[in-house]
Structure formats: structure tokens, C-alpha cells
Design a protein around this motif. Structure first.
Motif, PDB file in Angstrom:
ATOM      1  N   GLU A  97       0.800  -1.223   0.000  1.00 47.76           N
ATOM      2  CA  GLU A  97       0.000   0.000   0.000  1.00 47.76           C
ATOM      3  C   GLU A  97       0.840   1.284   0.000  1.00 47.76           C
ATOM      4  O   GLU A  97       0.305   2.374  -0.134  1.00 47.76           O
ATOM      5  N   TYR A  98       2.162   1.153   0.146  1.00 47.12           N
ATOM      6  CA  TYR A  98       3.049   2.313   0.205  1.00 47.12           C
ATOM      7  C   TYR A  98       3.664   2.638  -1.155  1.00 47.12           C
ATOM      8  O   TYR A  98       4.076   1.743  -1.886  1.00 47.12           O
ATOM      9  N   LEU A  99       3.768   3.946  -1.448  1.00 46.98           N
ATOM     10  CA  LEU A  99       4.652   4.461  -2.490  1.00 46.98           C
ATOM     11  C   LEU A  99       5.576   5.449  -1.789  1.00 46.98           C
ATOM     12  O   LEU A  99       5.172   6.116  -0.834  1.00 46.98           O
ATOM     13  N   GLU A 100       6.818   5.548  -2.282  1.00 41.52           N
ATOM     14  CA  GLU A 100       7.814   6.371  -1.592  1.00 41.52           C
ATOM     15  C   GLU A 100       7.945   7.773  -2.173  1.00 41.52           C
ATOM     16  O   GLU A 100       8.136   7.948  -3.376  1.00 41.52           O
ATOM     17  N   LEU A 101       7.843   8.756  -1.289  1.00 44.67           N
ATOM     18  CA  LEU A 101       8.223  10.131  -1.603  1.00 44.67           C
ATOM     19  C   LEU A 101       9.747  10.142  -1.466  1.00 44.67           C
ATOM     20  O   LEU A 101      10.274  10.096  -0.362  1.00 44.67           O
ATOM     21  N   SER A 102      10.455  10.114  -2.598  1.00 40.84           N
ATOM     22  CA  SER A 102      11.907   9.958  -2.544  1.00 40.84           C
ATOM     23  C   SER A 102      12.650  11.272  -2.375  1.00 40.84           C
ATOM     24  O   SER A 102      13.772  11.281  -1.867  1.00 40.84           O
ATOM     25  N   CYS A 103      12.048  12.379  -2.787  1.00 39.56           N
ATOM     26  CA  CYS A 103      12.684  13.692  -2.652  1.00 39.56           C
ATOM     27  C   CYS A 103      11.624  14.769  -2.469  1.00 39.56           C
ATOM     28  O   CYS A 103      10.577  14.713  -3.111  1.00 39.56           O
ATOM     29  N   SER A 121       1.354  18.248  -1.632  1.00 40.48           N
ATOM     30  CA  SER A 121      -0.025  18.034  -2.070  1.00 40.48           C
ATOM     31  C   SER A 121      -0.073  17.381  -3.454  1.00 40.48           C
ATOM     32  O   SER A 121      -0.859  16.452  -3.690  1.00 40.48           O
ATOM     33  N   LEU A 122       0.779  17.842  -4.383  1.00 36.51           N
ATOM     34  CA  LEU A 122       0.833  17.257  -5.730  1.00 36.51           C
ATOM     35  C   LEU A 122       1.284  15.798  -5.676  1.00 36.51           C
ATOM     36  O   LEU A 122       0.731  14.936  -6.376  1.00 36.51           O
ATOM     37  N   ILE A 123       2.278  15.516  -4.836  1.00 38.29           N
ATOM     38  CA  ILE A 123       2.773  14.143  -4.681  1.00 38.29           C
ATOM     39  C   ILE A 123       1.679  13.243  -4.105  1.00 38.29           C
ATOM     40  O   ILE A 123       1.486  12.113  -4.566  1.00 38.29           O
ATOM     41  N   CYS A 124       0.960  13.736  -3.110  1.00 38.85           N
ATOM     42  CA  CYS A 124      -0.117  12.942  -2.506  1.00 38.85           C
ATOM     43  C   CYS A 124      -1.203  12.607  -3.524  1.00 38.85           C
ATOM     44  O   CYS A 124      -1.671  11.466  -3.586  1.00 38.85           O
ATOM     45  N   LYS A 125      -1.590  13.596  -4.327  1.00 33.21           N
ATOM     46  CA  LYS A 125      -2.613  13.353  -5.356  1.00 33.21           C
ATOM     47  C   LYS A 125      -2.112  12.309  -6.353  1.00 33.21           C
ATOM     48  O   LYS A 125      -2.836  11.386  -6.718  1.00 33.21           O
ATOM     49  N   LYS A 126      -0.851  12.445  -6.775  1.00 36.76           N
ATOM     50  CA  LYS A 126      -0.281  11.499  -7.734  1.00 36.76           C
ATOM     51  C   LYS A 126      -0.241  10.085  -7.145  1.00 36.76           C
ATOM     52  O   LYS A 126      -0.610   9.110  -7.804  1.00 36.76           O
ATOM     53  N   ALA A 127       0.206   9.960  -5.895  1.00 37.74           N
ATOM     54  CA  ALA A 127       0.287   8.647  -5.233  1.00 37.74           C
ATOM     55  C   ALA A 127      -1.091   8.006  -5.134  1.00 37.74           C
ATOM     56  O   ALA A 127      -1.244   6.801  -5.380  1.00 37.74           O
ATOM     57  N   LYS A 128      -2.089   8.805  -4.790  1.00 36.99           N
ATOM     58  CA  LYS A 128      -3.456   8.297  -4.686  1.00 36.99           C
ATOM     59  C   LYS A 128      -3.956   7.831  -6.060  1.00 36.99           C
ATOM     60  O   LYS A 128      -4.545   6.762  -6.177  1.00 36.99           O
ATOM     61  N   ALA A 132      -1.972   4.138  -4.367  1.00 39.19           N
ATOM     62  CA  ALA A 132      -1.372   3.993  -3.034  1.00 39.19           C
ATOM     63  C   ALA A 132      -2.384   4.364  -1.946  1.00 39.19           C
ATOM     64  O   ALA A 132      -3.254   5.212  -2.150  1.00 39.19           O
ATOM     65  N   LYS A 133      -2.225   3.723  -0.807  1.00 42.48           N
ATOM     66  CA  LYS A 133      -3.023   4.058   0.376  1.00 42.48           C
ATOM     67  C   LYS A 133      -2.224   4.951   1.328  1.00 42.48           C
ATOM     68  O   LYS A 133      -2.785   5.710   2.104  1.00 42.48           O
ATOM     69  N   LYS A 134      -0.872   4.806   1.234  1.00 35.43           N
ATOM     70  CA  LYS A 134       0.009   5.562   2.125  1.00 35.43           C
ATOM     71  C   LYS A 134       1.241   6.030   1.356  1.00 35.43           C
ATOM     72  O   LYS A 134       1.724   5.345   0.463  1.00 35.43           O
ATOM     73  N   LEU A 135       1.713   7.183   1.758  1.00 35.93           N
ATOM     74  CA  LEU A 135       2.969   7.706   1.245  1.00 35.93           C
ATOM     75  C   LEU A 135       4.037   7.399   2.286  1.00 35.93           C
ATOM     76  O   LEU A 135       3.811   7.577   3.483  1.00 35.93           O
ATOM     77  N   TYR A 136       5.185   6.917   1.838  1.00 31.23           N
ATOM     78  CA  TYR A 136       6.289   6.584   2.745  1.00 31.23           C
ATOM     79  C   TYR A 136       7.393   7.615   2.563  1.00 31.23           C
ATOM     80  O   TYR A 136       7.746   7.965   1.442  1.00 31.23           O
ATOM     81  N   ILE A 137       7.933   8.110   3.680  1.00 31.54           N
ATOM     82  CA  ILE A 137       8.977   9.114   3.633  1.00 31.54           C
ATOM     83  C   ILE A 137      10.111   8.731   4.583  1.00 31.54           C
ATOM     84  O   ILE A 137       9.897   8.593   5.787  1.00 31.54           O
ATOM     85  N   SER A 138      11.316   8.544   4.033  1.00 29.17           N
ATOM     86  CA  SER A 138      12.517   8.410   4.851  1.00 29.17           C
ATOM     87  C   SER A 138      13.056   9.828   4.950  1.00 29.17           C
ATOM     88  O   SER A 138      13.715  10.327   4.038  1.00 29.17           O
ATOM     89  N   ALA A 139      12.729  10.509   6.047  1.00 26.08           N
ATOM     90  CA  ALA A 139      12.897  11.964   6.141  1.00 26.08           C
ATOM     91  C   ALA A 139      14.100  12.381   6.974  1.00 26.08           C
ATOM     92  O   ALA A 139      14.391  11.788   8.013  1.00 26.08           O
ATOM     93  N   GLN A 173      11.534   7.539   9.783  1.00 26.74           N
ATOM     94  CA  GLN A 173      10.685   6.804   8.840  1.00 26.74           C
ATOM     95  C   GLN A 173       9.232   7.193   9.105  1.00 26.74           C
ATOM     96  O   GLN A 173       8.684   6.916  10.155  1.00 26.74           O
ATOM     97  N   LEU A 174       8.641   7.878   8.120  1.00 23.67           N
ATOM     98  CA  LEU A 174       7.307   8.448   8.278  1.00 23.67           C
ATOM     99  C   LEU A 174       6.349   7.905   7.230  1.00 23.67           C
ATOM    100  O   LEU A 174       6.762   7.330   6.233  1.00 23.67           O
ATOM    101  N   GLU A 175       5.062   8.153   7.489  1.00 29.75           N
ATOM    102  CA  GLU A 175       4.041   7.830   6.511  1.00 29.75           C
ATOM    103  C   GLU A 175       2.958   8.898   6.547  1.00 29.75           C
ATOM    104  O   GLU A 175       2.824   9.636   7.525  1.00 29.75           O
ATOM    105  N   PHE A 176       2.239   8.972   5.447  1.00 31.33           N
ATOM    106  CA  PHE A 176       1.085   9.866   5.339  1.00 31.33           C
ATOM    107  C   PHE A 176      -0.038   9.059   4.714  1.00 31.33           C
ATOM    108  O   PHE A 176       0.127   8.498   3.630  1.00 31.33           O
ATOM    109  N   ARG A 177      -1.157   8.997   5.422  1.00 34.99           N
ATOM    110  CA  ARG A 177      -2.313   8.237   4.919  1.00 34.99           C
ATOM    111  C   ARG A 177      -3.047   9.068   3.872  1.00 34.99           C
ATOM    112  O   ARG A 177      -3.353  10.232   4.107  1.00 34.99           O
ATOM    113  N   LEU A 178      -3.321   8.445   2.741  1.00 35.36           N
ATOM    114  CA  LEU A 178      -3.901   9.158   1.607  1.00 35.36           C
ATOM    115  C   LEU A 178      -5.422   9.112   1.560  1.00 35.36           C
ATOM    116  O   LEU A 178      -6.014   9.705   0.669  1.00 35.36           O
TER     117      LEU A 178
END
Length: 179
Positions: A97-103, A121-128, A132-139, A173-178
């Protein structure tokens, strides 16, 4: 105030010249570290400033992101890049369910103008849109970077991506629910 234009970038638009006026500078004073299961803000100071070598590596990574089905967004002010963000195409996690926000980066002089928020916001819309259900961020663990992600609504990831942890062991290691 000049308008900031946001575009999805094509592979042929990404080269070192694109980053000629981009200033990736961060004067870090404090970083978050997890010790005994608790997050602690520690005095860890350093300056991060990208040079030619970092931008050359970045260009290769962003071109690869697009080649492998991911997306790169750029933010432009007066035709100069002031921010960028990328999302990878490969799903992962126990439930895939994760896609990674790499940068996600905003040029030093353009911070505080909402560029990062709009790119997120643009990345979240694209991931959805990609399913994807969640965005993954190694921040980055700096106090400022973590404040940004917290303001966006990110929380500690339920599942850690071992590749991300191995690559950047000090990252949060973070996540954002979409949904």
C-alpha cells in the motif's frame, strides 16, 4: 510577488543546468533520534550544502525515477527551479500500500512560501491516483524537516522499509495516509 508555477517534469528536462540557481542549504542545529523507543531532540549540528557532485547524482536519480514509472514535479519562479519533489513507482509493505516520496526540497531562499506544502499536495494526489493508500517518507531528522512533515500530517511509519533504513539510518521513517 511572482507567481510560482508547478509542472510535472519530463526526463529530458532534468539536467544539472536545471539546478544552476537551486540552493540546497541547511544549517542544522538539532536532530531527532530514537533511543530506547522514545524520540529525543538532540544537539547535533552540521551544515548541509550541495555542490556539483550532489546535483549530478540527483540528476541521475530523478531521471531514473521517471524511467521506472515514477514522477518528478518542479516548482518554478521566474523560470528558475525553487522546489522539486519525486515519487517512486514501486509499491511495498505487507499490504503493498506504500509508495515512496523519494525527494522533496525547496531552495533556501524560497522556504516559507508554501512551495513544499504545494509539492507535497501534488505528490499525494499522484500517489493516490497511482493506487497507493500511504505515502512513505525516509525523512531528514533535522528539527526543521520534521516540523514540516508533522505540519503536513505525517506520523511515524507503521512499517519501516528496511532498504530506506539501511541507506539512511539517521532518517525518521514516516508515513502519510492518503484516504
Amino acid at each position: 510577488m511572482e507567481e510560482i508555477i508547478y509542472n510535472e517534469l519530463k526526463e529530458n528536462e532534468i539536467d544539472t543546468e536545471l539546478f544552476s540557481s537551486f540552493n540546497r542549504h541547511q544549517d542544522v542545529k538539532k536532530c531527532w533520534r530514537k533511543e530506547d523507543g522514545k524520540w529525543i531532540l538532540k544537539d547535533i549540528a552540521f551544515v548541509e550544502h550541495w555542490g556539483a557532485e550532489e546535483y549530478e547524482y540527483l540528476v541521475r536519480c530523478l531521471k531514473n525515477t521517471i524511467k521506472t514509472g515514477g514522477t518528478v514535479f518542479g516548482a518554478f519562479k521566474n523560470n528558475s527551479l525553487v522546489g522539486f519533489a519525486s515519487i517512486e513507482s514501486g509499491f511495498f509493505g505487507t499490504h503493498n500500500e506504500y509508495l515512496e516520496l523519494s525527494c522533496i526540497h525547496t531552495s533556501y531562499e524560497s522556504r516559507g512560501l508554501g512551495v513544499g506544502k504545494k509539492l507535497f499536495s501534488l505528490i499525494c494526489k499522484k500517489a493516490k491516483d497511482m493506487g497507493a493508500k500511504k505515502l512513505y517518507i525516509s525523512a531528514h531528522s533535522s528539527e526543521e524537516s520534521q516540523a514540516f512533515y508533522k505540519a503536513m500530517g505525517c506520523i511515524e511509519a507503521e512499517e519501516y522499509n528496511s532498504k530506506s533504513v539501511e541507506k539512511e539510518p539517521c532518517d525518521c521513517q514516516l508515513e502519510f495516509r492518503l484516504d
